[in-house]
Scaffold this active site. Structure first.
Site, PDB file in Angstrom:
ATOM      1  N   THR A   1       3.275 -20.785  21.318  1.00 21.76           N
ATOM      2  CA  THR A   1       1.958 -20.466  21.868  1.00 21.76           C
ATOM      3  C   THR A   1       1.081 -19.724  20.861  1.00 21.76           C
ATOM      4  OG1 THR A   1       0.764 -19.247  23.592  1.00 21.76           O
ATOM      5  CG2 THR A   1       2.899 -18.364  22.962  1.00 21.76           C
TER       6      THR A   1
ATOM      7  N   ASP B   1       2.272  -7.768  -4.183  1.00 19.34           N
ATOM      8  CA  ASP B   1       1.307  -7.663  -3.095  1.00 19.34           C
ATOM      9  C   ASP B   1       1.803  -8.569  -1.982  1.00 19.34           C
ATOM     10  OD1 ASP B   1      -1.128  -8.645  -1.497  1.00 19.34           O
ATOM     11  OD2 ASP B   1      -1.984  -7.002  -2.668  1.00 19.34           O
TER      12      ASP B   1
ATOM     13  N   SER C   1       0.493 -10.393   0.069  1.00 22.26           N
ATOM     14  CA  SER C   1      -0.149 -11.713   0.166  1.00 22.26           C
ATOM     15  C   SER C   1       0.524 -12.729  -0.752  1.00 22.26           C
ATOM     16  CB  SER C   1      -1.632 -11.598  -0.199  1.00 22.26           C
ATOM     17  OG  SER C   1      -2.298 -10.761   0.716  1.00 22.26           O
TER      18      SER C   1
ATOM     19  N   THR D   1       0.814  -1.220   0.000  1.00 23.81           N
ATOM     20  CA  THR D   1       0.000   0.000   0.000  1.00 23.81           C
ATOM     21  C   THR D   1       0.845   1.266   0.000  1.00 23.81           C
ATOM     22  OG1 THR D   1      -1.759  -1.157   1.198  1.00 23.81           O
ATOM     23  CG2 THR D   1      -1.816   1.238   1.265  1.00 23.81           C
TER      24      THR D   1
ATOM     25  N   ASP E   1       0.707  -6.895   5.473  1.00 26.46           N
ATOM     26  CA  ASP E   1       0.115  -8.182   5.866  1.00 26.46           C
ATOM     27  C   ASP E   1       1.154  -9.247   6.182  1.00 26.46           C
ATOM     28  OD1 ASP E   1      -2.404  -7.164   5.699  1.00 26.46           O
ATOM     29  OD2 ASP E   1      -2.918  -8.111   3.795  1.00 26.46           O
TER      30      ASP E   1
ATOM     31  N   THR F   1       4.469  -8.788  15.284  1.00 31.77           N
ATOM     32  CA  THR F   1       3.332  -9.454  14.657  1.00 31.77           C
ATOM     33  C   THR F   1       2.303  -8.386  14.309  1.00 31.77           C
ATOM     34  OG1 THR F   1       1.816 -11.328  14.864  1.00 31.77           O
ATOM     35  CG2 THR F   1       2.023  -9.921  16.784  1.00 31.77           C
TER      36      THR F   1
END
Length: 343
Positions: free
Chosen positions: A277, A58, A60, A14, A91, A166
């Site tokens: 975890t 992108d 993704s 973006t 992302d 994250t």
């Protein structure tokens, strides 16, 4: 003293988009005209060069093949540049940035990943601040040498260790968090650097760029009701080398006999199983509760407080290095680039 030379690497995302106000369509930004579009960059005490991947990706669609391309750009410009800023879609930014932290061994210069939630041409964009401050962070020097010597991620006023991050929010400008490690620096009226938290590499060793990564891995998130058939099918994947188990809380799982027996059988085949975890913060502590004691007994590897993103990229890196089975567990449980706490 000459100004630091910063290389801006555009991969996609973006932050690199600008709106065509006639059509309303977003299109890739021409980074050769960056200084014209963002004149504030002239105020920075550094020189800026730009390079882009052949085609914007992108995030993704990001994968290890592109990670290698980014690493190679850094490798080929390492001698002539004092720092690097990588523009990337948000992302999968934590995955890519974590991977680069392992691929760039003995890194002695900053590699700062950044992106944005809104395109650079939007009125309320976060892109300009993220970009300007990332370049400024990469330019920080002490006695003529880079102050930051690791792969970082900058977003919404904070600089984080990349392999501790994250993405937690898809809508807020504060999209990232580092719940198990303090931020490296904070941007306010002044830049506040937390010197004690910066990674300290061995400056006597030359940069080593590792380009072999193995994707023969699986990620399994435990859930109440997980079935033998499902887990068996995942663990029967051809050429599978290792599995990351996202367990509950402090590394807990079901104690049903079929579950433990299947994991034991998998480990006996030479497939490494790593326990991380599901929680965004906190650490695996196998043996702390009865529901994780059996995992410890059968030789499951503890991911401690590593993030899932870093766990995956560390695993790809270690498998790519063909780490010997007899030292794999000890090496995985050791912090290589500050990605996990040692206690």
């Amino acid at each position: 003293m000459s100004k630091p030379n910063i290389l801006l690497i555009y991969t996609g995302g973006t932050i690199g988009m600008i709106k065509d106000f006639k059509t309303g369509v977003l299109k890739a930004f021409d980074f050769k005209t960056l200084l014209d579009k963002i004149p504030e960059l002239h105020l920075l005490e550094c020189t800026i060069e730009t390079v882009s991947l052949n085609e914007p990706i992108d995030s993704s669609n990001m994968n290890p093949r592109y990670w290698v391309q980014i690493a190679e750009i850094i490798e080929s410009n390492y001698a002539s540049c004092d720092g690097f800023v990588v523009l990337h879609g948000s992302d999968t930014m934590s995955y890519t940035a974590s991977a680069l932290s392992f691929m760039l061994e003995n890194l002695a210069k900053p590699v700062v990943f950044t992106g944005s939630q809104l395109p650079i041409g939007d009125l309320r964009t976060d892109a300009k601040e993220n970009l300007i401050t990332s370049i400024q962070m990469a330019s920080l020097q002490e006695n003529g040498k880079p102050l930051v010597k690791e792969v970082c991620l900058y977003f919404e006023y904070k600089l984080y260790r990349a392999n501790r991050t994250t993405k937690l929010n898809a809508e807020n400008f504060k999209a990232f968090a580092s719940l198990n490690y303090p931020e490296l620096a904070e941007s306010g009226v002044h830049l506040k650097v937390n010197y004690e938290h910066l990674f300290k590499p061995d400056l006597k060793k030359p940069l080593l760029v590792h380009k072999n990564l193995s994707t023969n891995i699986a990620l399994v998130k435990l859930f109440p009701g997980i079935s033998l058939a499902f887990l068996k099918s995942v663990l029967a994947t051809p050429n599978l080398k290792s599995v990351i188990l996202e367990t509950y809380g402090a590394g807990n799982c079901t104690t049903e006999a079929w579950f433990i027996a299947l994991l034991q059988e998998t480990i006996n085949k030479g497939i490494h199983i790593i326990n991380v975890t599901q929680c965004a913060g906190g650490s695996v502590m196998m043996g702390h509760y009865e529901t994780s004691n059996q995992l410890k007994d059968i030789g499951v590897i503890s991911g401690k407080d590593i993030s899932t993103e870093a766990a995956i990229s560390k695993l790809m890196f270690m498998l790519g290095q063909k780490t010997a089975p007899e030292i794999f567990k000890a090496m995985y449980e050791t912090s290589l680039r500050g990605e996990m706490s040692q206690n």
